[in-house]
Scaffold this motif. Structure first.
Motif, PDB file in Angstrom:
ATOM      1  N   SER A   1       0.824  -1.204   0.000  1.00  0.00           N
ATOM      2  CA  SER A   1       0.000   0.000   0.000  1.00  0.00           C
ATOM      3  C   SER A   1       0.863   1.262   0.000  1.00  0.00           C
ATOM      4  CB  SER A   1      -0.954  -0.038   1.197  1.00  0.00           C
ATOM      5  OG  SER A   1      -0.234  -0.220   2.404  1.00  0.00           O
ATOM      6  N   SER A   2       0.348   2.349   0.584  1.00  0.00           N
ATOM      7  CA  SER A   2       1.013   3.653   0.473  1.00  0.00           C
ATOM      8  C   SER A   2       2.412   3.688   1.070  1.00  0.00           C
ATOM      9  CB  SER A   2       0.157   4.731   1.150  1.00  0.00           C
ATOM     10  OG  SER A   2      -1.012   4.961   0.415  1.00  0.00           O
TER      11      SER A   2
ATOM     12  N   ALA B   1      -4.348   0.170  -0.789  1.00  0.00           N
ATOM     13  CA  ALA B   1      -4.467  -1.260  -1.096  1.00  0.00           C
ATOM     14  C   ALA B   1      -4.888  -2.066   0.131  1.00  0.00           C
ATOM     15  CB  ALA B   1      -3.143  -1.787  -1.629  1.00  0.00           C
TER      16      ALA B   1
ATOM     17  N   LEU C   1       1.404  -4.760   4.052  1.00  0.00           N
ATOM     18  CA  LEU C   1      -0.036  -4.972   3.899  1.00  0.00           C
ATOM     19  C   LEU C   1      -0.699  -5.146   5.256  1.00  0.00           C
ATOM     20  CD1 LEU C   1      -0.518  -8.645   2.556  1.00  0.00           C
ATOM     21  CD2 LEU C   1       1.447  -7.845   3.837  1.00  0.00           C
TER      22      LEU C   1
ATOM     23  N   ASN D   1      -4.457  -1.013   5.927  1.00  0.00           N
ATOM     24  CA  ASN D   1      -5.739  -0.488   5.446  1.00  0.00           C
ATOM     25  C   ASN D   1      -6.910  -1.389   5.811  1.00  0.00           C
ATOM     26  OD1 ASN D   1      -4.771   1.898   4.180  1.00  0.00           O
ATOM     27  ND2 ASN D   1      -4.007   0.671   2.486  1.00  0.00           N
TER      28      ASN D   1
END
Length: 461
Positions: free
Chosen positions: A296-297, A322, A347, A350
């Motif tokens: 993700s970010s 993500a 990961l 989120n």
């Protein structure tokens, strides 16, 4: 009132807006305007929270204040009327509560149009906030002369300068009127840009892009994207009288039109970002001994990755927002033509917003790791532990549980290791803010320096 069916979600939101309106209207005249602004921000934030509005780009928020936040002003849906005829402007209230108050602990000063003589509710409500008032298109009382309007505009400049010099953020729509999402943006006016250009050290301007605030939340998701800050000097504007001013404003407005269009058509399937990643893969000529960062970010925003790992052939496949299931969904198509030596994952962070248990998130991470191994049995797989953050401070216990579950995989899977990160960002149960951006979620340069050192140690083993 409106032709479409109103569902419980809309009713709940309206009820919360009415509650906010009534509480503000009941505040005594003796209360200070800062108290009113903060109370309103808390109430409006509470109203918006259940809607889970999509906010992108919080990593672009500057650390210091004295900022001009501009936004495309949208109509309200007629259903959201809180008084007899009065509507709280959803977009500007959202910015004050869910962005400025949340990240700066100060809702800032908004620029609000003057009330017409017959708009008693509008006048009584906004008088409590002591915002800067201006005349807006189609909202100038009959009989006002151009001289009176000019005098009011001069007062706007003086008040706005004073607010900025006192390190208070300004919230302003350059359009001077509101529009439907499909018509937005309207024509940008010069006022706020001339103000910004009048400073010797120009203030940062942060564009906020909004869509669907003119619609029912049961039918359309409210979306907000914070774009990178800029100064007008970047457009060649060095004074209010600059001959580059009109060209700069036109370009900013064109940018807005593009941003709004992109945000309107974007969806949770990340198609645009995945398309960009596929182009990046195609353009990567050397695919030998790849170290692929996927997540993700935290991965996406690692801008200096290639410089940080000069001895490794890295590829950044991060996409903002993500989830584990989206990483799983796009894994095959993204890795179709790759044969990485190592894969480094970030990961699970989120997924905390989805209300899933630590066990479910941990199990989903394990499933993806095993799926990756099945495709690349010779690749080494690493997972960076979920970091603590101010944004998710209430879920630290769950984060620890997920990290522990993933760490346990290291003992049973010979091809997998977790890279400890959480413990380096917390001390005596306090999150180390010096490693995070203003949004309290994403890493700053110091945070990436730390992460780089931890990942490098693993790769060198």
């Amino acid at each position: 009132m409106c032709s479409k069916t109103i569902v419980k979600r809309d009713q709940t939101f309206l009820k919360a807006l009415k509650k906010s309106y009534k509480k503000i209207m009941k505040i005594s005249h003796g209360a200070g305007f800062l108290e009113v602004r903060r109370k309103s921000a808390k109430l409006i934030k509470k109203a918006f929270d259940p809607l889970k509005v999509e906010i992108r780009g919080s990593e672009h928020l500057p650390k210091d204040q004295k900022i001009i936040f501009i936004y495309n002003h949208l109509h309200n849906h007629p259903y959201f009327t809180v008084g007899k005829t009065f509507q709280i402007t959803l977009d500007s209230h959202f910015i004050s509560s869910k962005i400025l108050y949340k990240y700066y602990k100060n809702p800032g000063t908004r620029v609000v149009r003057f009330s017409l003589p017959e708009e008693e509710e509008h006048r009584r409500y906004y008088n409590k906030f002591n915002f800067i008032r201006v005349f807006a298109k189609d909202f100038t009382p009959i009989g006002f002369t151009k001289k009176q309007i000019r005098a009011t505009n001069e007062e706007f400049y003086n008040k706005a300068v004073n607010e900025l010099e006192n390190n208070t953020n300004l919230v302003f729509s350059p359009e001077g009127s509101s529009y439907y999402t499909d018509e937005s943006p309207g024509t940008f006016r010069k006022g706020i840009f001339k103000l910004a250009a009048s400073f010797k050290k120009q203030p940062l301007i942060v564009p906020i892009v909004l869509v669907n605030f003119d619609k029912l939340p049961s039918e359309h998701s409210f979306k907000c994207e914070i774009k990178p800050p800029f100064r007008l000097s970047e457009y060649g504007v060095d004074s209010p009288a600059s001959d580059k001013m009109e060209e700069a404003i036109e370009k900013i407005q064109r940018n807005y039109a593009h941003w709004i269009n992109e945000l309107k058509k974007d969806n949770i399937n990340f198609e645009r970002e995945i398309g960009i990643l596929k182009q990046k893969i195609e353009q990567k000529k050397n695919k030998k001994d790849l170290v692929v960062f996927y997540g993700s970010s935290t991965i996406r925003l690692w801008k200096n990755m290639a410089l940080d790992f000069p001895d490794w052939n890295t590829l950044n496949l991060g996409f903002g927002g993500a989830f584990i299931h989206s990483m799983d969904h796009y894994f095959e198509s993204l890795f179709e033509d790759l044969n990485p030596k190592s894969i480094i994952l970030y990961l699970g962070g989120n997924d905390l917003t989805l209300g899933l248990s630590a066990q479910k998130i941990g199990a989903a991470i394990a499933d993806l790791i095993k799926k990756i191994h099945a495709k690349f049995p010779k690749s080494k797989i690493y997972s960076i532990a979920i970091k603590p953050s101010i944004e998710r401070a209430e879920q630290l216990e769950k984060i620890c549980s997920i990290n522990s579950l993933v760490q346990n995989l290291s003992t049973s899977l010979s091809y997998f290791q977790q890279i400890e990160f959480y413990e380096h960002l917390i001390e005596k149960k306090e999150i180390k803010k010096e490693y995070l951006l203003q949004d309290g979620l994403h890493l700053n340069s110091k945070g990436y320096e730390l992460l780089h050192s931890l990942v490098r140690k693993k790769l060198e083993q």
